[in-house]
Design a protein around this motif. Structure first.
Motif, mmCIF file in Angstrom:
data_model
loop_
_atom_site.group_PDB
_atom_site.id
_atom_site.type_symbol
_atom_site.label_atom_id
_atom_site.label_comp_id
_atom_site.label_asym_id
_atom_site.label_seq_id
_atom_site.Cartn_x
_atom_site.Cartn_y
_atom_site.Cartn_z
ATOM 1 N N GLU A 282 1.913 5.412 6.318
ATOM 2 C CA GLU A 282 0.958 4.496 5.705
ATOM 3 C C GLU A 282 0.778 3.248 6.562
ATOM 4 O OE1 GLU A 282 -1.643 3.312 2.454
ATOM 5 O OE2 GLU A 282 -1.001 5.146 3.454
ATOM 6 N N ASP B 123 -7.988 4.502 -4.416
ATOM 7 C CA ASP B 123 -9.071 5.204 -3.721
ATOM 8 C C ASP B 123 -8.470 6.220 -2.752
ATOM 9 O OD1 ASP B 123 -11.513 5.946 -2.741
ATOM 10 O OD2 ASP B 123 -12.098 3.952 -2.037
ATOM 11 N N ASN B 124 -9.210 7.275 -2.480
ATOM 12 C CA ASN B 124 -8.790 8.235 -1.463
ATOM 13 C C ASN B 124 -9.914 8.508 -0.467
ATOM 14 O OD1 ASN B 124 -10.471 9.623 -3.140
ATOM 15 N ND2 ASN B 124 -9.134 11.414 -3.427
ATOM 16 N N THR B 125 -10.776 7.476 -0.276
ATOM 17 C CA THR B 125 -11.870 7.590 0.691
ATOM 18 C C THR B 125 -11.780 6.443 1.686
ATOM 19 O OG1 THR B 125 -13.487 6.164 -0.445
ATOM 20 C CG2 THR B 125 -13.271 8.443 -1.242
ATOM 21 N N SER C 272 0.836 -1.197 0.000
ATOM 22 C CA SER C 272 0.000 0.000 0.000
ATOM 23 C C SER C 272 0.870 1.245 0.000
ATOM 24 C CB SER C 272 -0.919 0.000 1.233
ATOM 25 O OG SER C 272 -1.833 1.071 1.183
ATOM 26 N N LEU D 212 0.782 5.863 -0.936
ATOM 27 C CA LEU D 212 0.127 7.068 -1.409
ATOM 28 C C LEU D 212 0.812 7.556 -2.673
ATOM 29 C CD1 LEU D 212 -0.365 8.988 1.965
ATOM 30 C CD2 LEU D 212 -2.078 7.684 0.686
ATOM 31 N N GLU D 213 0.116 8.377 -3.430
ATOM 32 C CA GLU D 213 0.658 8.925 -4.668
ATOM 33 C C GLU D 213 1.992 9.637 -4.393
ATOM 34 O OE1 GLU D 213 -0.813 11.972 -8.213
ATOM 35 O OE2 GLU D 213 -2.275 11.015 -6.884
ATOM 36 N N ARG E 97 -1.488 6.329 -7.769
ATOM 37 C CA ARG E 97 -2.515 7.366 -7.702
ATOM 38 C C ARG E 97 -3.274 7.247 -6.387
ATOM 39 N NH1 ARG E 97 -4.328 9.536 -12.326
ATOM 40 N NH2 ARG E 97 -5.151 11.097 -10.861
ATOM 41 N N ARG E 98 -3.694 8.434 -5.868
ATOM 42 C CA ARG E 98 -4.467 8.469 -4.628
ATOM 43 C C ARG E 98 -3.804 7.551 -3.585
ATOM 44 N NH1 ARG E 98 -5.881 11.637 -8.061
ATOM 45 N NH2 ARG E 98 -8.022 12.103 -8.685
ATOM 46 N N ARG E 99 -4.575 6.621 -3.029
ATOM 47 C CA ARG E 99 -3.992 5.516 -2.268
ATOM 48 C C ARG E 99 -4.068 4.287 -3.171
ATOM 49 N NH1 ARG E 99 -5.687 6.179 2.486
ATOM 50 N NH2 ARG E 99 -3.676 6.305 3.559
ATOM 51 N N THR E 100 -2.928 3.722 -3.499
ATOM 52 C CA THR E 100 -2.872 2.537 -4.355
ATOM 53 C C THR E 100 -2.538 1.334 -3.485
ATOM 54 O OG1 THR E 100 -2.187 3.803 -6.304
ATOM 55 C CG2 THR E 100 -1.691 1.451 -6.300
#
Length: 453
Positions: A153, A114-116, A69, A71-72, A91-94
């Motif tokens: 993370e 996703d970033n939610t 996991s 983050l961008e 991208r975003r959280r990958t």
């Protein structure tokens, strides 16, 4: 005497006639890359095949699942192996989740961008549905390839899993360090990738051959830095790139220290022994090559090169053979280092061995066989086992006294190898240097008659 020397060198080179013919006698040429769209199709095919081997790796380590996991702009090294050709960053959280078991109804691979907060719910659902009790994470403190989970993370993962999944055991005890998983995955190479890697290696040879010639070098004028930047420009003109600044040095000036980024710029002149460390990058692959050159004096022919230099190169070739002879599958890198060093000592060879995995990274995953400052034992990757599906760079140098120069020189060499199923040995990906590259004097620099020699 020269003929006798050449005969002795051939006798002790350790190469059979069959091996000699496997080393390319034709002049290497620059290889053309396919259009980017075709490259992408090839790369994505390799990635898909490679991912399918992850469950096998997890089962080898008795691991349930592997979580990656990021983050961008904070990519884990493993991301660069997993990504498609059309991806240039996370991208975003990958997030990726790979399982040791899978079937048509239950996949072995999950991924999210996703970033939610929904991503944590989705991850928790898979963990509970598949009854995962522990997750391998890239949190190793010693090996970069297995250390890609950023601290922040990691905290976010623990917080959200603890809040989402009811358990008597906190996730801080269920997120485990198992560095062999990431190392093994990065070290794993696909067979259909090798032909393209050979093309990259031949391109590296071709550029070195041109760089170490009168086409580029004018003795007394051209500097080592000039040659380095010529190589960079040449790569760019061919739509290749590199993973490090080319390193050109003059060996008989004492300017050789493995890994030293601050070697002084030198004007190249007649009689100089040249060295280059050079890598070519394309299609997600990186080569690593070190060759030697010699600047002929006016009136000096290739066969007039000092015998001591030829002997130094021959001795370097012999050490290459010693290392390859000891590169036996499943041996630890440190075991290979010990055996090779004992053999080189017995044969009266002095120098250093510092071999490494190569491919997706210039210094890639796989067993490390020595480092420049660690000639007895390498922690971390030195304890990794040599794999048949790993490409390796055989990197080393020998020390040899050159009587004609009255000094001891280091003779650094480096070539990449891959496992050959027919010979059941690691063979050169393209070849190995057995003669110097020569810079010939320009026509206007040649003597007019024998009295000018």
């Amino acid at each position: 005497m020269r003929l006798l020397y050449l005969a002795i060198s051939a006798l002790f080179s350790g190469l059979t006639e069959g091996q000699q013919t496997s080393l390319h006698k034709h002049s290497p040429s620059v290889q053309t890359l396919p259009p980017l769209r075709e490259q992408a199709a090839l790369i994505n095919g390799w990635v898909a095949k490679r991912k399918k081997l992850i469950p096998e790796i997890l089962r080898r380590y008795d691991a349930e699942a592997w979580l990656i996991s990021m983050l961008e702009s904070g990519e884990d090294p493993v991301f660069w192996i997993l990504k498609s050709a059309e991806q240039f960053s996370a991208r975003r959280r990958t997030m990726y989740l790979f399982l040791a078991d899978g079937s048509d109804d239950k996949p072995f691979e999950y991924s999210w961008i996703d970033n939610t907060p929904q991503v944590w719910t989705d991850l928790a659902n898979v963990i509970e549905e598949r009854n995962i009790t522990k997750l391998v994470a890239n949190i190793d403190p010693k090996v970069a390839f297995s250390s890609g989970l950023h601290y922040g993370e990691g905290r976010e993962i623990l917080t959200n899993l603890n809040n989402t999944i009811e358990s008597d055991v906190p996730w801080s005890e269920r997120l485990i360090n198992m560095p062999g998983v990431a190392i093994s995955f990065i070290a794993l190479q696909m067979d259909d990738r090798l032909p393209w890697y050979r093309k990259l290696q031949e391109t590296a040879w071709a550029i070195i051959q041109e760089a170490f010639s009168e086409k580029v070098i004018k003795p007394g004028v051209t500097t080592t830095t000039d040659v380095e930047w010529w190589m960079r420009d040449k790569l760019q003109s061919l739509n290749f790139t590199t993973w490090f600044q080319p390193d050109v040095s003059v060996l008989n000036s004492g300017d050789y220290a493995p890994g030293d980024p601050d070697l002084p710029e030198r004007v190249i002149t007649y009689g100089d022994v040249l060295h280059v460390d050079f890598g070519v990058t394309a299609m997600g692959m990186n080569t690593d090559t070190q060759h030697l050159g010699y600047v002929l004096r006016p009136g000096e022919a290739e066969e007039d090169i000092p015998l001591g230099l030829m002997e130094g190169l021959r001795k370097g070739n012999r050490l290459q053979d010693i290392v390859r002879e000891n590169m036996l599958p499943d041996r630890k890198g440190n075991e290979i280092l010990k055996a090779a060093r004992e053999q080189m000592t017995a044969e009266g060879i002095e120098g250093k061995i510092y071999c490494h995995g190569v491919g997706d990274f210039g210094h890639s995953g796989g067993a490390a066989i020595g480092m420049t400052n660690l000639q007895e034992f390498v922690p971390g990757l030195g304890e990794a086992h040599l794999g048949q599906r790993t490409w390796h760079s055989v990197e080393l140098f020998v020390e040899h006294f050159v009587p004609e120069l009255g000094e001891t020189l280091n003779f650094p060499l480096e070539e990449d190898v891959a496992w050959d199923k027919e010979t059941e040995t690691f063979e050169w990906v393209y070849g190995r240097q057995e003669k110097f590259h020569f810079v010939h004097p320009a026509v206007d620099q040649l003597p007019l008659n024998t009295e000018d020699l």
